[in-house]
Design a protein around this motif. Structure first.
Motif, PDB file in Angstrom:
ATOM      1  N   TRP A   1       9.012   1.762   7.689  1.00 11.26           N
ATOM      2  CA  TRP A   1       8.523   1.255   7.076  1.00 11.26           C
ATOM      3  C   TRP A   1       9.556   2.430   5.700  1.00 11.26           C
ATOM      4  CZ3 TRP A   1       2.791   3.987   8.634  1.00 11.26           C
ATOM      5  CH2 TRP A   1       2.485   2.754   9.040  1.00 11.26           C
ATOM      6  N   PRO A   2       8.990   1.197   5.132  1.00 13.09           N
ATOM      7  CA  PRO A   2       9.508   2.480   3.809  1.00 13.09           C
ATOM      8  C   PRO A   2       9.645   3.596   3.808  1.00 13.09           C
ATOM      9  CG  PRO A   2       9.321   0.093   3.054  1.00 13.09           C
ATOM     10  CD  PRO A   2       8.913   0.036   4.189  1.00 13.09           C
TER      11      PRO A   2
ATOM     12  N   TRP B   1      -3.735  -2.856   7.403  1.00 13.53           N
ATOM     13  CA  TRP B   1      -3.650  -3.304   7.331  1.00 13.53           C
ATOM     14  C   TRP B   1      -3.490  -4.360   5.688  1.00 13.53           C
ATOM     15  CZ3 TRP B   1      -5.665  -4.310   2.307  1.00 13.53           C
ATOM     16  CH2 TRP B   1      -7.059  -5.168   1.828  1.00 13.53           C
ATOM     17  N   SER B   2      -2.169  -3.490   5.293  1.00 17.61           N
ATOM     18  CA  SER B   2      -1.541  -4.080   4.850  1.00 17.61           C
ATOM     19  C   SER B   2      -0.639  -4.728   5.498  1.00 17.61           C
ATOM     20  CB  SER B   2      -1.365  -3.215   3.596  1.00 17.61           C
ATOM     21  OG  SER B   2      -0.368  -1.726   4.091  1.00 17.61           O
ATOM     22  N   ASP B   3       0.039  -5.670   4.073  1.00 21.22           N
ATOM     23  CA  ASP B   3       1.964  -6.524   4.463  1.00 21.22           C
ATOM     24  C   ASP B   3       2.467  -5.243   4.137  1.00 21.22           C
ATOM     25  OD1 ASP B   3      -0.269  -9.458   4.910  1.00 21.22           O
ATOM     26  OD2 ASP B   3      -0.083  -8.872   2.788  1.00 21.22           O
ATOM     27  N   GLU B   4       2.803  -4.654   3.028  1.00 17.38           N
ATOM     28  CA  GLU B   4       3.762  -3.562   3.321  1.00 17.38           C
ATOM     29  C   GLU B   4       3.764  -2.865   2.711  1.00 17.38           C
ATOM     30  OE1 GLU B   4       7.040  -3.581  -1.400  1.00 17.38           O
ATOM     31  OE2 GLU B   4       6.000  -5.121  -0.453  1.00 17.38           O
ATOM     32  N   PRO B   5       2.993  -1.510   3.497  1.00 15.82           N
ATOM     33  CA  PRO B   5       3.188  -0.122   3.719  1.00 15.82           C
ATOM     34  C   PRO B   5       4.552   0.393   3.470  1.00 15.82           C
ATOM     35  CG  PRO B   5       3.539  -0.786   5.866  1.00 15.82           C
ATOM     36  CD  PRO B   5       3.925  -2.086   5.746  1.00 15.82           C
ATOM     37  N   VAL B   6       3.882   1.502   2.330  1.00 13.61           N
ATOM     38  CA  VAL B   6       4.918   2.376   2.060  1.00 13.61           C
ATOM     39  C   VAL B   6       4.477   3.860   1.709  1.00 13.61           C
ATOM     40  CG1 VAL B   6       6.241   2.801  -0.743  1.00 13.61           C
ATOM     41  CG2 VAL B   6       5.706   0.403  -0.013  1.00 13.61           C
TER      42      VAL B   6
ATOM     43  N   PHE C   1       0.723  -1.556   0.126  1.00 15.80           N
ATOM     44  CA  PHE C   1      -0.002  -0.062  -0.511  1.00 15.80           C
ATOM     45  C   PHE C   1       0.916   1.245   0.043  1.00 15.80           C
ATOM     46  CE2 PHE C   1      -2.501   3.368   2.622  1.00 15.80           C
ATOM     47  CZ  PHE C   1      -3.385   3.497   1.376  1.00 15.80           C
ATOM     48  N   TYR C   2       0.232   2.103  -1.030  1.00 20.35           N
ATOM     49  CA  TYR C   2       1.049   3.204  -0.509  1.00 20.35           C
ATOM     50  C   TYR C   2       0.117   4.262  -0.694  1.00 20.35           C
ATOM     51  CZ  TYR C   2       4.659   0.880  -4.402  1.00 20.35           C
ATOM     52  OH  TYR C   2       5.320  -0.307  -4.768  1.00 20.35           O
ATOM     53  N   SER C   3       0.373   5.791   0.080  1.00 23.43           N
ATOM     54  CA  SER C   3       0.153   6.563   0.779  1.00 23.43           C
ATOM     55  C   SER C   3       0.933   8.218   1.088  1.00 23.43           C
ATOM     56  CB  SER C   3      -1.517   6.307   1.815  1.00 23.43           C
ATOM     57  OG  SER C   3      -2.030   7.937   1.762  1.00 23.43           O
ATOM     58  N   ASP C   4       0.608   8.877   0.998  1.00 20.73           N
ATOM     59  CA  ASP C   4       0.823  10.096   1.499  1.00 20.73           C
ATOM     60  C   ASP C   4       0.737  10.457   2.612  1.00 20.73           C
ATOM     61  OD1 ASP C   4      -0.390  13.427   0.952  1.00 20.73           O
ATOM     62  OD2 ASP C   4      -1.557  11.369  -0.163  1.00 20.73           O
TER      63      ASP C   4
END
Length: 223
Positions: A217-218, A195-200, A182-185
């Motif tokens: 998180w990245p 909820w995501s496995d890989e938050p970005v 998941f990508y968000s600002d």
């Protein structure tokens, strides 16, 4: 295992928010005399700041002021197509385009989840290569014309998480059988990050950057 790449839109894929840009773009092509109401937006924003309006109410009233209600669906669809073209020309991070294309090529299901109205984002999502769109819905009259009223919830914060879960259920996707990136600002998307496995954290606000650094998180910044 289904690989899902889930994206926010404004300030994540785009350089700038899209809603005001869309309203100006659409008003000029629909009923440009409505641009005379622009000073009235100051009163709407003031109402939002003192919490007389929530984000959904602000969105509805801006829509009503600059586009009117109802608006012919076919006319608005053509305007949304032209807005998508304009957005791709000057308001999308090239790095986002490259990341989306790479994920598409590696078998990810691309899902755009945004608080923006789905009726104007759909042409942009299609051009970007997304498989699914989750956005704020509008009510329509008996002829299908677009009304300045949200249908259901404004797809923001906790409501976005509920919409994503409802979408997954409709698609027959079991959470345990999906790997979600998941990508968000914005920190307003923390329910989806969790909820995501890989938050970005992508082009993050200062608040989100601090959260991301604390949680490991990245963090990426495009542009």
């Amino acid at each position: 295992m289904t690989k899902i790449a889930l994206y926010d839109l404004d300030r994540t894929i785009t350089k700038r928010p899209t809603y005001m840009s869309f309203l100006l773009h659409a008003a000029w092509r629909h009923e440009r005399w409505r641009l005379a109401f622009l000073p009235g937006l100051l009163f709407l924003f003031a109402g939002y700041l003192v919490r007389a309006l929530d984000r959904g109410g602000l969105k509805e009233r801006m829509h009503d002021m600059l586009l009117g209600s109802p608006v012919d669906a076919e006319k608005m669809a053509a305007i949304a197509e032209s807005f998508a073209e304009a957005t791709l020309r000057d308001n999308v991070h090239p790095q986002a385009l490259a990341r989306i294309a790479n994920e598409k090529a590696t078998g990810h299901r691309l899902v755009l989840a945004t608080a923006s109205y789905a009726f104007y984002v759909e042409p942009l999502a299609r051009r970007l290569g997304f498989d699914d769109l989750i956005g704020t819905l509008v009510r329509r009259d008996a002829d299908g014309a677009i009304l300045a009223e949200i249908d259901g919830e404004n797809c923001y914060g906790d409501a976005k998480m509920r919409r994503i879960e409802a979408w997954a259920e409709e698609q027959g996707l079991e959470r345990a059988d999906a790997a979600v990136r998941f990508y968000s600002d914005s920190q307003t998307d923390l329910p989806v990050f969790d909820w995501s496995d890989e938050p970005v954290a992508t082009n993050p606000t200062n608040t989100l950057r601090r959260i991301a650094e604390k949680r490991g998180w990245p963090v990426i910044a495009w542009g």
